[in-house]
Scaffold this motif. Structure first.
Motif, PDB file in Angstrom:
ATOM      1  N   UNK A   3       6.547 -12.964  11.029  1.00  0.00           N
ATOM      2  CA  UNK A   3       5.687 -12.313  12.027  1.00  0.00           C
ATOM      3  C   UNK A   3       4.709 -11.359  11.347  1.00  0.00           C
ATOM      4  N   UNK A   4       5.194 -10.617  10.372  1.00  0.00           N
ATOM      5  CA  UNK A   4       4.327  -9.658   9.694  1.00  0.00           C
ATOM      6  C   UNK A   4       3.243 -10.360   8.875  1.00  0.00           C
TER       7      UNK A   4
ATOM      8  N   UNK B 105       4.772  -1.071   7.655  1.00  0.00           N
ATOM      9  CA  UNK B 105       3.942  -2.238   7.914  1.00  0.00           C
ATOM     10  C   UNK B 105       2.633  -1.837   8.595  1.00  0.00           C
ATOM     11  N   UNK B 106       2.708  -0.953   9.557  1.00  0.00           N
ATOM     12  CA  UNK B 106       1.494  -0.490  10.232  1.00  0.00           C
ATOM     13  C   UNK B 106       0.583   0.263   9.258  1.00  0.00           C
TER      14      UNK B 106
ATOM     15  N   UNK C 207       0.807  -1.220   0.000  1.00  0.00           N
ATOM     16  CA  UNK C 207       0.000   0.000   0.000  1.00  0.00           C
ATOM     17  C   UNK C 207       0.840   1.270   0.000  1.00  0.00           C
ATOM     18  N   UNK C 208       2.113   1.158   0.377  1.00  0.00           N
ATOM     19  CA  UNK C 208       2.918   2.367   0.604  1.00  0.00           C
ATOM     20  C   UNK C 208       3.762   2.715  -0.611  1.00  0.00           C
ATOM     21  N   UNK C 209       3.761   3.985  -0.962  1.00  0.00           N
ATOM     22  CA  UNK C 209       4.398   4.450  -2.195  1.00  0.00           C
ATOM     23  C   UNK C 209       5.873   4.094  -2.269  1.00  0.00           C
TER      24      UNK C 209
ATOM     25  N   UNK D 123      -3.459  -9.692  -3.274  1.00  0.00           N
ATOM     26  CA  UNK D 123      -2.307 -10.301  -2.620  1.00  0.00           C
ATOM     27  C   UNK D 123      -1.344  -9.206  -2.188  1.00  0.00           C
ATOM     28  N   UNK D 124      -0.629  -9.481  -1.099  1.00  0.00           N
ATOM     29  CA  UNK D 124       0.312  -8.512  -0.550  1.00  0.00           C
ATOM     30  C   UNK D 124       1.589  -9.222  -0.113  1.00  0.00           C
ATOM     31  N   UNK D 125       2.695  -8.520  -0.246  1.00  0.00           N
ATOM     32  CA  UNK D 125       4.008  -9.030   0.160  1.00  0.00           C
ATOM     33  C   UNK D 125       4.451  -8.300   1.412  1.00  0.00           C
ATOM     34  N   UNK D 126       4.796  -9.053   2.439  1.00  0.00           N
ATOM     35  CA  UNK D 126       5.297  -8.471   3.686  1.00  0.00           C
ATOM     36  C   UNK D 126       6.810  -8.639   3.756  1.00  0.00           C
ATOM     37  N   UNK D 127       7.481  -7.641   4.329  1.00  0.00           N
ATOM     38  CA  UNK D 127       8.921  -7.747   4.540  1.00  0.00           C
ATOM     39  C   UNK D 127       9.754  -7.479   3.315  1.00  0.00           C
TER      40      UNK D 127
END
Length: 444
Positions: free
Chosen positions: A356-357, A314-315, A265-267, A301-305
């Motif tokens: 964890x994320x 992340x928040x 979501x973050x640019x 779908x989203x990718x964490x880390x």
């Protein structure tokens, strides 16, 4: 010459639904040669293992599957054929190391299947990767339940996301000709739900027709008498335009559902991923979709880390999920893949933090999904019956907001229900993923 008609052929297909379509076309080649196909891979004399190589875990699964079934060579298994993405990208390494496999074929080499098999039975290990004609083949042996099927409308990808190996495995984006796809769709027989797939279905037609042709092929597919409905997967956000939205809204045979892989979501992160849009564009798109098609279901779908993702990033992603309240989501820990641009980025995130994320994202989405699903309790919804779940002792199906294999299900009791037909189900309860109900005429 070997009499292959005396052999039993088995198939194991790993990876995505696009891979499934590829192997269904190989099954058609095998069947056209008069050979027997067995549903039990352990009974096969010739076993084809169709592989994925998108992530390290997928490559590991492919290799472990070959090693597992190679033990059957001491019994009745004669040949192991490795096809798909793993040999396409890593033939040089794996052909030398994975001696348990007899034949290697890439993603475009299925027309060489029997040539390779003949050569292998003469005593040689065979690497035929890159020898195929890459010609379009519309004949298939469908491996999904008879009432739904996938239609792969293109291969390859031009998006070059920095975390992704697909362009290096599958090559440039290649749309398949509309007339051949229509013939393929007609050949599938009566289909309750046709699911369009590609790395990016919204880009369909640009490479061969000079402009986007997704809406045009949707109109043609939905005029086919054997196709009851069409579902769209893998629509890139920057390619969803007013014309497509209007077609989804106004065409009653298009399922009001879109799979839009947003990835973050973050640019800052999206720019590093080489994604085509940002947070504000995503919010505007989702708002427009919901305004024009109020009941539309959106999956993503989203990718964490991803490298440099901070706790604040992340928040903010969590806040985005809570704001957008998507219907279904898949979350993945970033996988650092050699030969991708992101591999060299500084700020790599420890594995424990990524896991964890991902866990936290699923917890957040679980709460959102439960709230969205429980609104159906006490209401009657239209469900496509997929068959019987023998473990639960009831029928199972899907509402329009549930795609097969990746989303939740509707479990229901009924006096009778027919696979592939729609049925009205009264919802009695819900959990975070599934709905549970009964038909009105059902009595305990």
């Amino acid at each position: 010459m070997i009499d292959f008609k005396s052999k039993k052929f088995g198939i194991i297909s790993l990876g995505c639904d696009k891979n499934r379509v590829d192997i269904e076309k190989l099954l058609a080649i095998i069947k056209a040669n008069g050979c027997e196909i067995t549903d039990d891979a352990s009974n096969a004399q010739v076993l084809v293992i169709n592989t994925c190589a998108f992530l390290n875990d997928a490559r590991k699964e492919a290799i472990e599957t070959v090693l597992e079934f190679s033990a059957l060579k001491s019994e009745h298994l004669e040949k192991i054929v490795v096809t798909g993405c793993l040999p396409q990208k890593y033939a040089d390494e794996t052909f030398v190391a994975l001696t348990e496999a007899d034949i290697f074929l890439g993603t475009n080499d299925y027309d060489k299947f029997f040539d390779a098999l003949e050569k292998s039975y003469s005593g040689e290990r065979v690497n035929f990767v890159g020898t195929g004609s890459h010609s379009f083949n519309g004949e298939r042996v469908v491996t999904t339940p008879a009432h739904y099927a996938y239609l792969k409308i293109a291969d390859g990808c031009n998006n070059h996301c920095t975390y992704c190996l697909i362009p290096k495995i599958r090559g440039k984006y290649e749309s398949y000709p509309t007339d051949k796809l229509l013939q393929e769709a007609e050949g599938l027989g009566d289909v309750s739900e046709l699911i369009l797939v590609a790395q990016d279905v919204t880009r369909y037609g640009i490479d061969i027709y000079g402009k986007k042709k997704l809406v045009e092929i949707l109109k043609k597919l939905t005029t086919l008498v054997n196709i009851n409905s069409v579902r769209l997967l893998y629509c890139y956000p920057d390619m969803i335009d007013d014309e497509l939205i209007s077609e989804i809204k106004n065409n009653p045979k298009i399922v009001k559902y879109l799979d839009i892989p947003l990835q973050h979501s973050e640019n800052k992160i999206l720019k590093l991923m080489n994604r085509p849009a940002g947070r504000s564009e995503y919010l505007l798109l989702l708002a427009k979709l919901r305004k024009e098609i109020p009941d539309i279901a959106v999956r993503s779908t989203f990718i964490a880390g991803f490298p440099t993702e901070t706790e604040e990033d992340f928040e903010d992603l969590i806040a985005f999920l809570k704001e957008t309240r998507l219907d279904n989501c898949g979350f993945f820990a970033y996988s650092r893949e050699p030969e991708t641009a992101a591999y060299k980025l500084k700020g790599q995130i420890p594995y424990s933090v990524k896991k964890r994320r991902v866990k936290k994202l699923y917890e957040v989405q679980k709460a959102i999904s439960f709230e969205k699903l429980r609104r159906f309790v006490g209401k009657k919804i239209k469900v496509l019956c997929d068959g019987i779940d023998y473990e639960k002792g009831c029928f199972v199906g899907r509402a329009y907001f549930q795609a097969p294999e990746i989303d939740g299900k509707v479990y229901f009791n009924a006096c009778s229900a027919v696979q592939g037909e729609y049925i009205e189900v009264v919802i009695d309860c819900a959990d975070a993923y599934d709905l549970y109900g009964r038909t009105e005429d059902y009595c305990l």
